[in-house]
Motif scaffolding. Structure first.
Motif, PDB file in Angstrom:
ATOM      1  N   MET A 140      19.120  21.005  11.349  1.00  0.00           N
ATOM      2  CA  MET A 140      20.533  21.025  11.699  1.00  0.00           C
ATOM      3  C   MET A 140      21.182  19.759  11.171  1.00  0.00           C
ATOM      4  SD  MET A 140      20.648  22.532  15.563  1.00  0.00           S
ATOM      5  CE  MET A 140      19.239  21.710  16.266  1.00  0.00           C
ATOM      6  N   ASP A 141      22.359  19.916  10.606  1.00  0.00           N
ATOM      7  CA  ASP A 141      23.159  18.771  10.188  1.00  0.00           C
ATOM      8  C   ASP A 141      24.288  18.633  11.187  1.00  0.00           C
ATOM      9  OD1 ASP A 141      23.765  16.619   8.502  1.00  0.00           O
ATOM     10  OD2 ASP A 141      25.208  17.808   7.367  1.00  0.00           O
ATOM     11  N   CYS A 142      24.565  17.391  11.575  1.00  0.00           N
ATOM     12  CA  CYS A 142      25.523  17.164  12.655  1.00  0.00           C
ATOM     13  C   CYS A 142      26.532  16.081  12.310  1.00  0.00           C
ATOM     14  CB  CYS A 142      24.786  16.734  13.926  1.00  0.00           C
ATOM     15  SG  CYS A 142      23.591  17.942  14.507  1.00  0.00           S
ATOM     16  N   GLU A 143      27.743  16.291  12.771  1.00  0.00           N
ATOM     17  CA  GLU A 143      28.769  15.260  12.727  1.00  0.00           C
ATOM     18  C   GLU A 143      28.771  14.573  14.087  1.00  0.00           C
ATOM     19  OE1 GLU A 143      33.590  15.056  12.709  1.00  0.00           O
ATOM     20  OE2 GLU A 143      32.646  16.536  11.385  1.00  0.00           O
ATOM     21  N   LEU A 144      28.718  13.258  14.084  1.00  0.00           N
ATOM     22  CA  LEU A 144      28.712  12.493  15.333  1.00  0.00           C
ATOM     23  C   LEU A 144      30.053  12.648  16.038  1.00  0.00           C
ATOM     24  CD1 LEU A 144      27.224  10.410  17.130  1.00  0.00           C
ATOM     25  CD2 LEU A 144      28.261   8.625  15.712  1.00  0.00           C
ATOM     26  N   VAL A 145      30.016  13.078  17.307  1.00  0.00           N
ATOM     27  CA  VAL A 145      31.254  13.229  18.076  1.00  0.00           C
ATOM     28  C   VAL A 145      31.291  12.328  19.307  1.00  0.00           C
ATOM     29  CG1 VAL A 145      31.745  15.563  17.260  1.00  0.00           C
ATOM     30  CG2 VAL A 145      30.397  15.263  19.347  1.00  0.00           C
ATOM     31  N   GLY A 146      30.176  11.644  19.602  1.00  0.00           N
ATOM     32  CA  GLY A 146      30.175  10.725  20.744  1.00  0.00           C
ATOM     33  C   GLY A 146      28.821  10.084  20.927  1.00  0.00           C
ATOM     34  N   SER A 147      28.813   9.019  21.702  1.00  0.00           N
ATOM     35  CA  SER A 147      27.560   8.331  22.018  1.00  0.00           C
ATOM     36  C   SER A 147      27.679   7.678  23.383  1.00  0.00           C
ATOM     37  CB  SER A 147      27.214   7.289  20.946  1.00  0.00           C
ATOM     38  OG  SER A 147      28.205   6.288  20.905  1.00  0.00           O
ATOM     39  N   LEU A 148      26.526   7.377  23.956  1.00  0.00           N
ATOM     40  CA  LEU A 148      26.486   6.806  25.293  1.00  0.00           C
ATOM     41  C   LEU A 148      25.264   5.913  25.414  1.00  0.00           C
ATOM     42  CD1 LEU A 148      27.553   6.921  28.307  1.00  0.00           C
ATOM     43  CD2 LEU A 148      25.976   8.823  28.611  1.00  0.00           C
ATOM     44  N   ASP A 149      25.459   4.680  25.871  1.00  0.00           N
ATOM     45  CA  ASP A 149      24.328   3.804  26.170  1.00  0.00           C
ATOM     46  C   ASP A 149      23.631   4.334  27.408  1.00  0.00           C
ATOM     47  OD1 ASP A 149      24.457   1.616  24.268  1.00  0.00           O
ATOM     48  OD2 ASP A 149      26.339   1.073  25.226  1.00  0.00           O
ATOM     49  N   ALA A 150      22.313   4.465  27.328  1.00  0.00           N
ATOM     50  CA  ALA A 150      21.542   4.955  28.474  1.00  0.00           C
ATOM     51  C   ALA A 150      20.255   4.150  28.570  1.00  0.00           C
ATOM     52  CB  ALA A 150      21.248   6.437  28.332  1.00  0.00           C
ATOM     53  N   GLY A 151      20.307   3.013  29.242  1.00  0.00           N
ATOM     54  CA  GLY A 151      19.130   2.167  29.400  1.00  0.00           C
ATOM     55  C   GLY A 151      18.682   1.610  28.070  1.00  0.00           C
ATOM     56  N   ASP A 152      17.434   1.885  27.696  1.00  0.00           N
ATOM     57  CA  ASP A 152      16.899   1.361  26.440  1.00  0.00           C
ATOM     58  C   ASP A 152      17.080   2.324  25.271  1.00  0.00           C
ATOM     59  OD1 ASP A 152      15.041   3.264  27.175  1.00  0.00           O
ATOM     60  OD2 ASP A 152      13.320   1.914  27.187  1.00  0.00           O
ATOM     61  N   HIS A 153      17.917   3.351  25.444  1.00  0.00           N
ATOM     62  CA  HIS A 153      18.190   4.325  24.394  1.00  0.00           C
ATOM     63  C   HIS A 153      19.694   4.544  24.240  1.00  0.00           C
ATOM     64  CE1 HIS A 153      13.946   5.111  24.423  1.00  0.00           C
ATOM     65  NE2 HIS A 153      14.084   6.024  23.473  1.00  0.00           N
TER      66      HIS A 153
END
Length: 184
Positions: A140-153
Motif C-alpha cells: 500500500m502506498d500512503c499519503e501522510l494525513v496525521g501523526s501522534l506522539d505515543a510514548g517511545d513511538h
C-alpha cells in the motif's frame, strides 16, 4: 473539544481526548512485551523516501482505521530516522511479507547487513516515489494525513492511495517472538 459525527442511527457526540499521563502505574516494558508476544501480528516493512535517501523498517504495529476514507496507522520507534523521512516526504508505503520472506523481515529489523537493505530483494517504486517490495503479499502506498506522539513511538496515519495485491500465498506472522506461516 466536543465532536459531533452523524452515524446511521443519528448524531453521536464524543469528546476528543489527547494522550495524557495516566494516573495509575503502568506495567513494566518487559511485561508489556511478554503480553504482546502472545498475539499474532502481520510482518510488514514500512518505507519512505526523500531526496536521495530511502529507509525501511520491519514493523508489526499496523492497524486499518477507516474504509471511508481508506486510512491506516503504523507505529514507528522514535529512534528511527524513518520518522524523519516520513515527515519530510509526507508519504510512506507498507509491504506485507509472505511466508518465505523471513530474511527480509530480519534484515529490515536490524538483524543483518544494514549497508543496503534494499539490495536483498526486488524493489520497485510507486508513482509517488516511495519504495514498493516486489513479490510481497500486499503493498500500500500512503499519503501522510496525521501523526501522534505515543510514548517511545510515533503513530502515523496515512490515506491509502494505491494498493497491489500479491499472489495467493500465506502471510508471514510474528508470534511468541518467532515467525509463523499459517497453512493455506
Amino acid at each position: 473539544m466536543l465532536k459531533t459525527v452523524t452515524a446511521m442511527s443519528g448524531p453521536i457526540h464524543h469528546a476528543h481526548l489527547p494522550l495524557n499521563a495516566p494516573v495509575t502505574p503502568a506495567i513494566s516494558p518487559q511485561e508489556f512485551k511478554d503480553a504482546m508476544a502472545k498475539l499474532a501480528f502481520s510482518i510488514s516493512i514500512v518505507t519512505a523516501r526523500h531526496a536521495n535517501e530511502q529507509l525501511g523498517r520491519t514493523v508489526t504495529s499496523f492497524m486499518p482505521l477507516s474504509a471511508e476514507p481508506p486510512h491506516i496507522m503504523v507505529s514507528i520507534d522514535l529512534r528511527s530516522r524513518l520518522i524523519d523521512l516520513i515527515g519530510l516526504s509526507g508519504r510512506f508505503s507498507i509491504s506485507f511479507l509472505a511466508a518465505g520472506q523471513e530474511r527480509l523481515g530480519d534484515v529490515f529489523a536490524g538483524k543483518g547487513p544494514s549497508e543496503d537493505r534494499f539490495s536483498i530483494a526486488d524493489w520497485d517504486y510507486w508513482p509517488s516515489g516511495t519504495p514498493k517490495l516486489a513479490n510481497s503479499l500486499l503493498c500500500m502506498d500512503c499519503e501522510l494525513v496525521g501523526s501522534l506522539d505515543a510514548g517511545d513511538h510515533m503513530l502515523f496515519v496515512g490515506m491509502v492511495t494505491e494498493t497491489e495485491i500479491g499472489g495467493d500465498r500465506s502471510p508471514l506472522l510474528w508470534n511468541e517472538r518467532a515467525y509463523l506461516a499459517p497453512a493455506r
